[in-house]
Design an enzyme around this catalytic site. Structure first.
Site, short mmCIF file in Angstrom:
data_model
loop_
_atom_site.label_atom_id
_atom_site.label_comp_id
_atom_site.label_asym_id
_atom_site.label_seq_id
_atom_site.Cartn_x
_atom_site.Cartn_y
_atom_site.Cartn_z
N ASP A 35 -13.29 11.13 2.66
CA ASP A 35 -14.56 11.70 2.21
C ASP A 35 -15.70 10.94 2.90
O ASP A 35 -15.57 9.73 3.13
CB ASP A 35 -14.69 11.55 0.68
N ASN A 36 -16.79 11.62 3.21
CA ASN A 36 -17.95 10.89 3.71
C ASN A 36 -18.95 10.65 2.57
O ASN A 36 -20.04 10.14 2.79
CB ASN A 36 -18.63 11.63 4.88
N THR A 51 -21.77 14.10 -1.15
CA THR A 51 -22.11 14.49 -2.52
C THR A 51 -21.17 13.83 -3.54
O THR A 51 -21.41 13.91 -4.74
CB THR A 51 -22.03 16.02 -2.72
N GLY A 52 -20.10 13.21 -3.06
CA GLY A 52 -19.14 12.55 -3.97
C GLY A 52 -19.50 11.11 -4.21
O GLY A 52 -20.53 10.62 -3.72
N VAL A 102 -15.10 14.59 8.09
CA VAL A 102 -14.00 15.36 8.71
C VAL A 102 -14.46 16.32 9.80
O VAL A 102 -13.62 17.01 10.41
CB VAL A 102 -13.14 16.12 7.66
N LYS A 152 -21.25 22.99 8.98
CA LYS A 152 -20.41 22.20 9.89
C LYS A 152 -19.07 21.86 9.26
O LYS A 152 -18.04 21.91 9.93
CB LYS A 152 -21.13 20.91 10.30
N TYR A 172 -23.08 28.47 2.67
CA TYR A 172 -21.80 28.15 2.01
C TYR A 172 -20.83 29.31 2.15
O TYR A 172 -19.68 29.14 2.55
CB TYR A 172 -22.07 27.84 0.54
N LYS A 199 -17.30 29.22 4.32
CA LYS A 199 -15.98 29.41 3.71
C LYS A 199 -15.29 30.65 4.25
O LYS A 199 -14.06 30.67 4.39
CB LYS A 199 -16.11 29.49 2.18
#
Ligand code: UDP
Length: 267
Positions: free
Chosen positions: A2-3, A6-7, A28, A62, A116, A120
């Site tokens: 994870d970068n 938002t986490g 990623v 991206k 978004y 997707k």
């Protein structure tokens, strides 16, 4: 991996001491290198709250495009199974209700939510292309509204927003007239469904969610009632984001059918 755009690392501290767990800080959309064998790549990377993807529109596009390409490349190189976390947003503001996987959707590519939705949709197209052209063993889950522990209180999605507002004694902010609907699934049930899908041999998209549909106004009343009834409910007509879907309910017939496969294959 994870970068943490938002986490938060706080969400995984309880796993830190485990020998079978490793966290890699990485974006990623950059080339992914992993030493050794891999059984499965589960690609969940993306902002998922409308508030987050409106704040990070380019990163959202991206990660859906370049990030999915890198994750598929990793799965192909390792001969690993690949699972894409897709979304009910591929149906846009739907004209078919409830939404079966065969419904092709009504998405506004150039609206604010398009970053978004189209990311997707591209990710699904790329996944099927790797499946068909490179025989990668792929799965696609279309996740409907989900809630549970460890969501950020400022995540912006309606459940943490209402619960946070109620617990702070603030008014619950209903965007629009509150007649729009959503169907909320508890995260453990979602994960159970995704795990069964991963273990099944089903390669077409599968909706996972709870078909119990509510209006946002009903949800506000429920949160109000469960938190003691002191917060008032206010209508913010103008706060509703453009193209906010008016209705959303998963048709989970396909999941019910393929669930048996996953259950039988379980270790
Ligand atoms: N919403 C609301 N008040 C809030 C946050 C969201 O009324 O404080 C509404 C929003 O307009 C949408 C629904 O709740 O109709 C669900 O929004 P959310 O951001 O949770 O996710 P979405 O399903 O739109 O991706």
């Amino acid at each position: 991996m994870d970068n943490l755009i938002t986490g938060s690392e706080g969400n995984i501290v309880h796993l830190a001491g485990r020998r079978d767990f490793r966290f890699i800080f990485q974006d990623v959309t950059e080339y992914i290198y992993i030493d050794g064998p891999i059984d499965a790549v589960l690609h969940f990377a993306s902002p998922a709250s409308p508030v987050d993807y409106l704040k990070y529109p380019i990163q959202t596009l991206k990660v859906g495009a370049l990030g999915t390409h890198k994750a598929l490349g990793l799965a192909r190189a390792k001969g690993a199974r690949f699972l894409l976390a897709s979304t009910s947003e591929v149906y846009g503001d739907p004209e078919v209700h409830p939404q079966p996987e065969t419904y092709l959707g009504k998405v506004n590519a150039i609206g604010p939510r398009g970053v978004y939705d189209e990311a997707k949709r591209f990710a699904e197209a790329m996944t099927m292309a790797y499946h068909r052209a490179h025989q990668v063993d792929t799965r696609i889950v279309r996740i409907f509204n989900t809630y549970g522990p460890r969501m950020r209180l400022d995540d912006g999605r309606v459940v943490p927003n209402f619960v946070g507002q109620a617990l702070r004694g603030e008014p619950l902010t209903v965007h629009g007239d509150g007649s729009q609907t959503r169907s909320f699934c508890y995260v453990d049930d979602l994960i159970e469904g995704i795990y069964r899908l991963l273990l099944s041999n089903y390669t077409l998209p599968v909706n996972i969610g709870n078909p119990a549909e509510k209006t946002i106004r009903e949800l506000a009343h429920l949160v109000q009632e469960m938190t003691g009834g002191t917060s008032e409910i206010v209508i913010h007509a103008q706060k509703r984001i453009e193209d906010d879907p008016q209705t959303r309910q998963p048709d989970i017939t396909r999941a019910r059918g393929s669930a048996r496969l996953g259950a039988a294959d379980r270790p």
